[in-house]
Design an enzyme around this catalytic site. Structure first.
Site, PDB file in Angstrom:
ATOM      1  N   ASP A 160       4.948   5.420  83.623  1.00 11.23           N
ATOM      2  CA  ASP A 160       5.222   6.023  82.326  1.00 11.23           C
ATOM      3  C   ASP A 160       5.167   4.990  81.199  1.00 11.23           C
ATOM      4  OD1 ASP A 160       6.159   7.991  80.500  1.00 11.23           O
ATOM      5  OD2 ASP A 160       8.216   7.283  80.776  1.00 11.23           O
ATOM      6  N   GLU A 185      10.642   3.095  91.939  1.00 15.01           N
ATOM      7  CA  GLU A 185      10.424   4.494  92.299  1.00 15.01           C
ATOM      8  C   GLU A 185       9.156   4.729  93.114  1.00 15.01           C
ATOM      9  OE1 GLU A 185      10.779   7.033  88.875  1.00 15.01           O
ATOM     10  OE2 GLU A 185      12.891   6.561  88.594  1.00 15.01           O
ATOM     11  N   TYR A 245      18.405  11.021  86.234  1.00 17.85           N
ATOM     12  CA  TYR A 245      18.357  11.599  84.879  1.00 17.85           C
ATOM     13  C   TYR A 245      18.988  12.985  84.888  1.00 17.85           C
ATOM     14  CZ  TYR A 245      15.456   7.696  83.448  1.00 17.85           C
ATOM     15  OH  TYR A 245      15.005   6.435  83.148  1.00 17.85           O
ATOM     16  N   GLU A 295      18.674   3.028  86.121  1.00 14.29           N
ATOM     17  CA  GLU A 295      18.157   3.773  84.963  1.00 14.29           C
ATOM     18  C   GLU A 295      19.005   5.024  84.753  1.00 14.29           C
ATOM     19  OE1 GLU A 295      13.983   4.920  84.982  1.00 14.29           O
ATOM     20  OE2 GLU A 295      13.395   2.948  85.746  1.00 14.29           O
TER      21      GLU A 295
HETATM   22  C1  GCB Z   1      11.788   6.683  85.326  1.00 17.60           C
HETATM   23  C2  GCB Z   1      10.847   5.535  85.370  1.00 17.60           C
HETATM   24  C3  GCB Z   1      10.521   4.997  83.994  1.00 17.60           C
HETATM   25  C4  GCB Z   1      10.304   6.153  83.021  1.00 17.60           C
HETATM   26  C5  GCB Z   1      11.591   6.941  82.927  1.00 17.60           C
HETATM   27  C6  GCB Z   1      11.450   8.160  82.017  1.00 17.60           C
HETATM   28  O1  GCB Z   1      12.391   7.032  86.306  1.00 17.60           O
HETATM   29  O2  GCB Z   1      11.271   4.506  86.213  1.00 17.60           O
HETATM   30  O3  GCB Z   1       9.377   4.192  84.097  1.00 17.60           O
HETATM   31  O4  GCB Z   1       9.893   5.732  81.772  1.00 17.60           O
HETATM   32  O5  GCB Z   1      11.949   7.401  84.202  1.00 17.60           O
HETATM   33  O6  GCB Z   1      11.832   8.090  80.866  1.00 17.60           O
HETATM   34  O7  GCB Z   1      10.920   9.160  82.483  1.00 17.60           O
END
Ligand code: GCB
Length: 648
Positions: free
Chosen positions: A214, A458, A511, A547
């Site tokens: 990403d 990931e 997330y 994260e």
């Molecule tokens: C993740 C990734 C990261 C992305 C982020 C997102 O899990 O490791 O590279 O930018 O989520 O914001 O989706």
């Protein structure tokens, strides 16, 4: 000097580390060291940064440059050229969308005068061309002769060009570098080219590059290109490991010399004031430092980032010539250890309160930029962040130098991001991944700020071949560096993750209320609690939330909070923090926000001119989330310091 019982045991451990260091330098498969170029009494540097000539090979095959041998004469003679700054990504420099999204070979060229004192045949000097990083595949020529080729962005490569510059001292030296950003299933990161053959929908020969990461696949000469000299017999590599017992510091060193079979080596360790505190001779040995100043993380001590300087001095005779070389490496004396529920720096519990970053900014893309680097460190210090992860690739040496000096702790990640396709778990990919880890460890092994290696982000770790793959990469990394823990960052199911058994610290991304249950802030606490309990019960290893976060379009507001507003990010953070505060009393050892700043991505339906999960905008202006984190991080810092004072 009195070291005491526990001290004697620790000194035993120190010898073990020397042994490992020797083993370490002997088991490297890569040819030679990769010391950061530095000026010294015996070494000079000539930076080649500035404006280079540039051409992208827009031909259908992208191969015209090789067919027409563009490297044999000036690039301006084989076709039109444009100005291109170095270091910088080429993508955002012009108004041409074809160049922004270009995939294939681009060509850079610079002519440079090499000083006469370097080119004289009897100068006793080597001249080396060094590229800090170029994404992704590179080939370099000097005066039309190929001098090196390298696979992989983010890590340096170099070539000895002495013979070439000495054979033609009256001409400027023409340096040509071709760089190709095409990714395959076996590159790191992986990618694939998809040809669109339906000519009712796409022009003939149309293709796109697909990736599973990403961030924008910026390309070009991203870091400084330079020439440097060493004497013909020279210090090729230095490996330093450190330990301490009570108030005595230990520095084990191994020096490797090239160009002479019987060099003599002496080393002198100086403190910050420049006073020599220990000396030794021989290519390997141990130095003891009385009343040691340990290297401490930022905010864990009133004097963080204490660096000694280890000056290595080599003299060697070869025939009738006498050579002398000097190289100084900064040394932070510190230890790192992991227990079932703690991450210990200098035997005291360390809690990562930090960020994930990207090398990314307007116009420059991933090009190294000093104003940006210094601004970012100012922001990190303002925030009270004590650490970051180099998501998702190794950052510039210049950045890590700042971390060493300021005490910012680093989880050093290789470019193993987006390893999703099962074909990226085969032998070809694995072999390359092992080389990349070796290049990374070789470059960063002496850095006190680097406390852990991350071999991937990931990956599809639930696939069957992930077991052997991660076992191999992690075992190899540990054999390259027995002094640091190794991890990779997971978003797999805790029960099915095949790589997790091999890591020292569990790093998990999640997330909640964003990609899962979007809009439902009320589920964060229960889901996060379950996440931590699941992982800990299964592995009994310390956990870092590597994260978490939410996108914010700066200036969007809504109450009750809605996704993409400042209020929504604020509540996401606060809900996560409530759980961190419970679990950090048990086994959670860190929290790294995603992300420090907004950054560019490929264009798609879930990105609004890039990823907006930054707590700062791409232009480094704070969003509400930055103030939430600032309050929290300074409080956490005070607690860590109080706790450290209580520890023996
Ligand atoms: C993740 C990734 C990261 C992305 C982020 C997102 O899990 O490791 O590279 O930018 O989520 O914001 O989706």
């Amino acid at each position: 000097m009195y070291v005491g019982m526990q001290g004697d045991r620790k000194m035993g451990r120190a010898w073990k580390i020397i042994f490992f260091s020797l083993l370490w330098s002997s088991c490297l498969a890569l040819e030679g060291g990769m010391l950061t170029p530095k000026e010294s009494r015996s070494r000079e540097i000539k930076e080649l940064n500035g404006v280079w000539m540039f051409r992208a090979d827009f031909s259908k095959t992208r191969n015209t440059g090789f067919e027409q041998r563009w490297f044999t004469k000036s690039l301006s003679e084989s076709g039109p050229v444009i100005d291109m700054p170095v270091p910088a990504s080429f993508n955002d420099i012009t108004q041409d969308p074809r160049l922004r999204d270009f995939i294939g070979w681009v060509w850079y060229e610079k002519e440079v005068w090499v000083p006469q004192r370097w080119t004289a045949v009897d100068s006793g000097q080597r001249v080396v061309l060094r590229v800090g990083s170029a994404h992704y595949n590179s080939i370099a020529w000097v005066n039309g002769a190929q001098v090196t080729q390298h696979e992989g962005g983010h890590l340096p490569f170099e070539a000895d060009i002495t013979r070439l510059v000495q054979s033609n001292p009256s001409q400027p030296c023409r340096i040509t570098i071709a760089v190709n950003n095409t990714l395959s299933l076996h590159t790191l990161p992986p990618g694939s080219i998809q040809y669109m053959s339906d000519e009712t929908k796409y022009p003939a020969g149309y293709f796109v590059q697909n990736t599973n990461f990403d961030f924008f696949n910026y390309a070009g000469l991203h870091r400084p290109v330079l020439l440097y000299t060493t004497p013909k017999a020279y210090i090729d590599d230095i490996t330093v490991t450190t330990d301490f017992a009570d108030s005595t510091g230990v520095v084990n060193y191994v020096v490797s010399i090239k160009g002479s079979s019987n060099p003599s080596v002496t080393v002198a360790l100086s403190d910050k004031e420049g006073s020599v505190v220990a000396t030794a001779s021989g290519p390997a040995g141990m130095l003891k430092v009385v009343d040691v100043n340990l290297w401490w993380p930022y905010l864990m001590h009133e004097n963080p980032g204490y660096l000694y300087s280890l000056e290595v001095h080599m003299t060697a005779k070869s025939g009738s010539s006498q050579y002398e070389d000097y190289y100084t490496v900064p040394v932070g004396i510190r230890t790192v250890r992991v227990t079932s529920h703690q991450f210990l720096i200098n035997s005291k519990p360390f809690y990562f309160h930090g960020v994930n970053k990207h090398e990314d900014s307007d116009i420059r893309g991933k090009g190294l930029d000093w104003p940006l680097i210094v601004k970012d460190f100012n922001l990190l210090q303002w925030l009270g962040a004590n650490s970051f992860r180099t998501s998702h690739y190794p950052y510039a040496e210049e950045i890590l130098d700042m971390c060493d000096r300021l005490g910012i702790v680093v989880i050093d990640e290789c470019p193993g991001v987006g390893i999703k396709d099962i074909r990226s778990f085969g032998n070809e990919s694995l072999a390359h991944h092992l080389i990349v880890m070796e290049e990374l460890v070789r470059r960063d092994k002496n850095r006190p700020s680097v406390v852990m290696w991350s071999v991937a982000n990931e990956p599809n770790a639930e696939l069957a071949p992930a077991d052997y793959y991660f076992k191999s990469v992690i075992t190899r990394t540990k054999s390259l560096d027995p002094t640091r823990p190794v991890t990779f960052v997971s978003n797999s199911n805790f029960n099915r993750d095949k790589g997790a058994p091999y890591v020292d610290v569990i790093c998990v991304n999640s997330y909640f209320s964003w990609y899962h249950d979007p809009g439902h802030l009320e589920v964060i606490q229960i889901q996060l609690n379950t996440q931590f309990e699941d992982w800990y019960k299964k592995y009994q290893k310390p956990i870092i939330q590597s994260e978490y976060g939410a996108d914010v379009v700066p200036g969007l507001h809504s109450d009750p909070p809605m996704m993409f507003t400042e209020e929504y990010q604020k509540i996401v953070l606060q809900e996560y923090h409530a759980v961190f505060d419970r679990k950090r009393k048990e086994y959670v050892v860190g929290e790294l926000i995603w992300n420090f700043a907004d950054f560019m991505t490929a264009q798609n339906t879930i990105r609004v001119v890039g990823n907006k999960k930054g707590i700062f905008s791409r232009q480094r202006q704070p969003k509400t989330g930055a103030f939430i984190l600032r309050d929290r991080y300074w409080k956490l810092a005070n607690e860590t310091r109080r706790l450290a004072a209580r520890y023996p």
